[in-house]
Scaffold this motif. Structure first.
Motif, mmCIF file in Angstrom:
data_model
loop_
_atom_site.group_PDB
_atom_site.id
_atom_site.type_symbol
_atom_site.label_atom_id
_atom_site.label_comp_id
_atom_site.label_asym_id
_atom_site.label_seq_id
_atom_site.Cartn_x
_atom_site.Cartn_y
_atom_site.Cartn_z
ATOM 1 N N PRO A 1 55.096 79.083 16.014
ATOM 2 C CA PRO A 1 56.182 78.445 16.767
ATOM 3 C C PRO A 1 56.434 79.129 18.104
ATOM 4 C CG PRO A 1 56.809 78.794 14.469
ATOM 5 C CD PRO A 1 55.542 79.558 14.683
ATOM 6 N N ALA A 2 56.566 78.333 19.149
ATOM 7 C CA ALA A 2 56.906 78.866 20.474
ATOM 8 C C ALA A 2 58.397 79.158 20.534
ATOM 9 C CB ALA A 2 56.518 77.863 21.556
ATOM 10 N N MET A 3 58.751 80.179 21.305
ATOM 11 C CA MET A 3 60.152 80.595 21.390
ATOM 12 C C MET A 3 60.893 79.931 22.545
ATOM 13 S SD MET A 3 59.656 84.641 20.454
ATOM 14 C CE MET A 3 61.399 84.948 20.168
ATOM 15 N N VAL B 1 52.367 79.468 27.403
ATOM 16 C CA VAL B 1 51.428 79.518 26.287
ATOM 17 C C VAL B 1 50.727 78.191 26.011
ATOM 18 C CG1 VAL B 1 52.537 81.453 25.106
ATOM 19 C CG2 VAL B 1 53.321 79.117 24.640
ATOM 20 N N ARG B 2 51.133 77.121 26.687
ATOM 21 C CA ARG B 2 50.484 75.820 26.519
ATOM 22 C C ARG B 2 50.295 75.171 27.881
ATOM 23 N NH1 ARG B 2 50.689 73.291 21.347
ATOM 24 N NH2 ARG B 2 49.339 71.738 22.342
ATOM 25 N N GLN C 1 48.982 76.260 10.580
ATOM 26 C CA GLN C 1 47.810 75.457 10.928
ATOM 27 C C GLN C 1 46.749 76.332 11.596
ATOM 28 O OE1 GLN C 1 48.732 72.284 13.662
ATOM 29 N NE2 GLN C 1 46.592 71.962 14.218
ATOM 30 N N TYR C 2 45.492 76.193 11.147
ATOM 31 C CA TYR C 2 44.396 76.894 11.803
ATOM 32 C C TYR C 2 44.175 76.320 13.206
ATOM 33 C CZ TYR C 2 42.716 78.833 7.295
ATOM 34 O OH TYR C 2 42.578 79.503 6.103
ATOM 35 N N CYS C 3 43.694 77.166 14.127
ATOM 36 C CA CYS C 3 43.275 76.682 15.443
ATOM 37 C C CYS C 3 41.961 77.376 15.817
ATOM 38 C CB CYS C 3 44.357 76.895 16.499
ATOM 39 S SG CYS C 3 45.063 78.564 16.594
ATOM 40 N N CYS C 4 40.980 77.241 14.939
ATOM 41 C CA CYS C 4 39.665 77.850 15.163
ATOM 42 C C CYS C 4 38.877 77.128 16.248
ATOM 43 C CB CYS C 4 38.866 77.837 13.861
ATOM 44 S SG CYS C 4 39.500 78.973 12.606
ATOM 45 N N HIS D 1 39.723 74.078 19.356
ATOM 46 C CA HIS D 1 40.416 73.996 20.642
ATOM 47 C C HIS D 1 41.844 74.511 20.503
ATOM 48 C CE1 HIS D 1 41.790 72.374 24.464
ATOM 49 N NE2 HIS D 1 40.554 71.952 24.736
ATOM 50 N N VAL D 2 42.247 75.419 21.388
ATOM 51 C CA VAL D 2 43.582 76.004 21.264
ATOM 52 C C VAL D 2 44.694 74.979 21.470
ATOM 53 C CG1 VAL D 2 42.842 78.316 21.917
ATOM 54 C CG2 VAL D 2 43.574 76.724 23.694
ATOM 55 N N GLU D 3 44.388 73.880 22.181
ATOM 56 C CA GLU D 3 45.415 72.868 22.403
ATOM 57 C C GLU D 3 45.528 71.884 21.232
ATOM 58 O OE1 GLU D 3 47.738 72.408 24.795
ATOM 59 O OE2 GLU D 3 47.212 74.357 25.631
ATOM 60 N N SER D 4 44.846 72.188 20.115
ATOM 61 C CA SER D 4 44.945 71.327 18.934
ATOM 62 C C SER D 4 46.252 71.549 18.184
ATOM 63 C CB SER D 4 43.764 71.592 17.990
ATOM 64 O OG SER D 4 43.813 72.923 17.469
ATOM 65 N N CYS D 5 46.984 72.594 18.523
ATOM 66 C CA CYS D 5 48.236 72.888 17.827
ATOM 67 C C CYS D 5 49.281 71.796 18.081
ATOM 68 C CB CYS D 5 48.789 74.237 18.274
ATOM 69 S SG CYS D 5 47.821 75.663 17.727
ATOM 70 N N ALA D 6 50.142 71.599 17.103
ATOM 71 C CA ALA D 6 51.204 70.609 17.227
ATOM 72 C C ALA D 6 52.181 71.021 18.320
ATOM 73 C CB ALA D 6 51.937 70.463 15.889
ATOM 74 N N ALA D 7 52.899 70.042 18.860
ATOM 75 C CA ALA D 7 53.901 70.317 19.894
ATOM 76 C C ALA D 7 54.904 71.343 19.384
ATOM 77 C CB ALA D 7 54.616 69.019 20.271
ATOM 78 N N GLY D 8 55.287 72.248 20.269
ATOM 79 C CA GLY D 8 56.251 73.280 19.895
ATOM 80 C C GLY D 8 55.624 74.513 19.276
ATOM 81 N N THR D 9 54.279 74.506 19.127
ATOM 82 C CA THR D 9 53.568 75.674 18.622
ATOM 83 C C THR D 9 52.426 75.996 19.582
ATOM 84 O OG1 THR D 9 51.966 74.437 17.273
ATOM 85 C CG2 THR D 9 54.083 74.979 16.241
ATOM 86 N N TYR D 10 51.821 77.166 19.422
ATOM 87 C CA TYR D 10 50.684 77.555 20.255
ATOM 88 C C TYR D 10 49.736 78.414 19.442
ATOM 89 C CZ TYR D 10 52.865 82.192 20.787
ATOM 90 O OH TYR D 10 53.414 83.429 20.550
ATOM 91 N N CYS D 11 48.484 78.475 19.880
ATOM 92 C CA CYS D 11 47.448 79.182 19.132
ATOM 93 C C CYS D 11 47.466 80.674 19.446
ATOM 94 C CB CYS D 11 46.082 78.590 19.486
ATOM 95 S SG CYS D 11 44.721 79.214 18.468
ATOM 96 N N ASP D 12 47.478 81.488 18.397
ATOM 97 C CA ASP D 12 47.476 82.940 18.568
ATOM 98 C C ASP D 12 46.936 83.592 17.298
ATOM 99 O OD1 ASP D 12 47.835 85.337 19.867
ATOM 100 O OD2 ASP D 12 49.998 85.422 19.545
#
Length: 285
Positions: free
Chosen positions: A192-194, A213-214, A154-157, A159-170
């Motif tokens: 995916p967050a670790m 990261v979130r 998923q793009y996160c161009c 807001h960085v908090e637009s990512c789905a739960a369990g993932t983060y923008c990078d």
């Protein structure tokens, strides 16, 4: 990637970080389509920073919540409103395709740069295999993965908090740039967050550090920076970046036996942005 987009962010109400090291990429959804080029890209994971990465200059003053927007060019917004690429004429590059064709804003490789353009949506969902963004469903880009090909993310161009739960923008390198053996071109995607343990980097791949990261306290292993207490972000292992000041704060365990903060300071937590049992060092004087 960008000095590896490292460290974490905290402001007492929002904490997140970004790094250059996603763990093993998840690929699902069947076999990837045939590659259009002769070579395949190597990993978007790991902690090695490629000095040849083609990174656009970041604005001096960035809103930390939209700090990756500069990587997405001008025009339509990848992962933005679908109406931007509707048949009645949204922003971006026209394709001349029939109006019935489903289009979405996608980053395409153009002379070594990531350029937003309205393109047909592919068939693979997030986590699915790809060789280019054309293989991915609406709102997704294709980034290099370990081994051959890539993975849809998923793009996160915006807001960085637009990512789905369990993932983060990078940032991750476009699969197309790896396939063409050119300088890797970074684009912002949700990875995916670790869910690692703070202050315990033994759980991370070599060269990475665990940080927040979130803003909900999610953690992951990222490439560290060099900033220490009250120094400019990105931050060294054991520190988190304050979004309000762009300065590093020392992470600590909320435990009277914990020595991280030293004399004249205490470990303060109590916010949802910190995992249970953790906080940052604050002065007691």
């Amino acid at each position: 990637m960008d000095d590896a987009s490292a460290g974490g962010y905290e402001d007492g109400g929002a904490a997140f970080g970004s790094g250059g090291g996603e763990g093993a990429s998840t690929q699902s959804g069947g076999s990837p389509p045939p590659a259009s080029g002769s070579a395949s890209g190597n990993g978007g994971a790991g902690g090695v920073v490629n000095e040849d990465v083609n990174i656009p200059a970041a604005p001096e003053a960035q809103d930390p919540y939209t700090r990756f927007a500069y990587l997405c060019g001008d025009g339509c917004t990848p992962g933005g409103e679908p109406t931007e690429c509707s048949s009645d004429g949204g922003a971006g590059t026209g394709t001349g395709l029939p109006a019935a064709q489903t289009l979405h804003c996608q980053l395409v490789l153009d002379d070594g740069d990531a350029i937003p353009s309205c393109q047909p949506a592919g068939r693979f969902d997030a986590g699915g295999p790809c060789h280019s963004g054309a293989d991915c469903a609406a709102g997704l880009g294709c980034v290099a993965a370990d081994g051959e090909g890539g993975v849809c993310r998923q793009y996160c161009c915006g807001h960085v908090e637009s990512c789905a739960a369990g993932t983060y923008c990078d940032e991750r390198p476009m699969a197309e740039s790896a396939v063409e053996a050119s300088a890797p071109v970074p684009i912002p995607v949700c990875v995916p967050a670790m869910n690692c343990e703070l202050l315990n980097d033994s759980v991370c791949p070599t060269g990475l550090t665990c940080t927040i990261v979130r803003e909900d306290g999610t953690t992951s292993c990222v490439v560290p920076g060099e900033g220490r207490a009250d120094e400019r972000c990105p931050c060294a292992p054991g520190f988190v970046c304050s979004m309000l000041t762009n300065q590093c704060k020392q992470l600590c365990r909320i435990d009277s036996r914990a020595p991280e903060c030293g004399a004249g300071a205490k470990c303060q937590g109590g916010s949802a942005i910190y995992p249970a049992g953790f906080g940052v060092c604050v002065s007691t004087s």
